[in-house]
Write an enzyme that holds these catalytic residues in place. Structure first.
Site, PDB file in Angstrom:
ATOM      1  CG  HIS A  79      16.243  43.642  22.071  1.00 15.28           C
ATOM      2  ND1 HIS A  79      15.249  42.396  21.630  1.00 15.28           N
ATOM      3  CD2 HIS A  79      17.036  42.909  23.099  1.00 15.28           C
ATOM      4  CE1 HIS A  79      15.757  41.346  22.012  1.00 15.28           C
ATOM      5  NE2 HIS A  79      16.782  41.555  22.821  1.00 15.28           N
ATOM      6  CD  GLU A  81      14.406  45.697  17.236  1.00 15.96           C
ATOM      7  OE1 GLU A  81      14.238  44.719  16.866  1.00 15.96           O
ATOM      8  OE2 GLU A  81      15.224  45.582  18.188  1.00 15.96           O
ATOM      9  CB  CYS A 120      11.364  44.391  19.721  1.00 16.26           C
ATOM     10  SG  CYS A 120      12.744  44.723  20.679  1.00 16.26           S
TER      11      CYS A 120
END
Length: 172
Positions: A79, A81, A120
């Site tokens: 991801h 992030e 995340c």
């Protein structure tokens, strides 16, 4: 022409980072800022050296009709992030802000419901980030205080549920 806000300035940069994303479903761009300096950037894509979904022309989660927000272990991507956090030193992130923007891969429309997944969120908490600012429209955004994610611990059962918790000792 008026000057744009700092939040929209950094969100515009996060939106530009989306141009490197390789997901066939939802594309994200993230930047970490502290003391008005960009510390790092990240977008969602396969780990270095592995093929991306755009290169393969398919998404395993989509092929299996997995609903959004579920079964991330089937996804090839890291991801946005997480990639931004991986690219920075913790000492540089503590007290900083993560800016997040997302777009639908098929339409290019801004995701009005973008947010960080549970994993995340954990990384953002451990990185010591203070806020997450999420684009919800071309000029609007939501501000999340990371302290709220800590307080609203989504890894614990809801208080109204009478379920045993693995972290509580049972009385004998």
């Amino acid at each position: 022409m008026g000057r744009i806000s700092k939040e929209n300035y950094y969100l515009d940069i996060a939106e530009t980072v989306i141009g490197r994303a390789t997901c066939l479903r939802r594309c994200y761009g993230a930047i970490i800022v502290k003391n008005d300096e960009i510390i790092s950037t990240g977008y969602n894509g396969a780990p270095r050296g592995r093929k991306n979904c755009v290169d393969l022309g398919c998404c395993a989660r989509e092929a299996m009709k997995v609903p959004r927000g579920e079964r991330y272990e089937l996804c090839r991507s890291v991801h946005a992030e997480a990639n931004a956090i991986i690219s920075a030193a913790r000492r540089d992130m503590v007290g900083g802000t993560l800016y997040l923007a997302g777009k639908d891969a098929a339409t290019g429309e801004i995701l009005s419901d973008a947010t960080s997944c549970a994993m995340c969120r954990r990384m953002i908490i451990n990185a010591g980030l203070e806020r997450v600012i999420i684009r919800t429209s071309p000029t609007e955004y939501a501000v999340v205080q990371v302290q709220d994610w800590i307080r609203e611990d989504d890894s614990l059962p809801a208080p109204q549920q009478e379920q045993p918790c693995c972290c509580k000792k049972e009385e004998i």
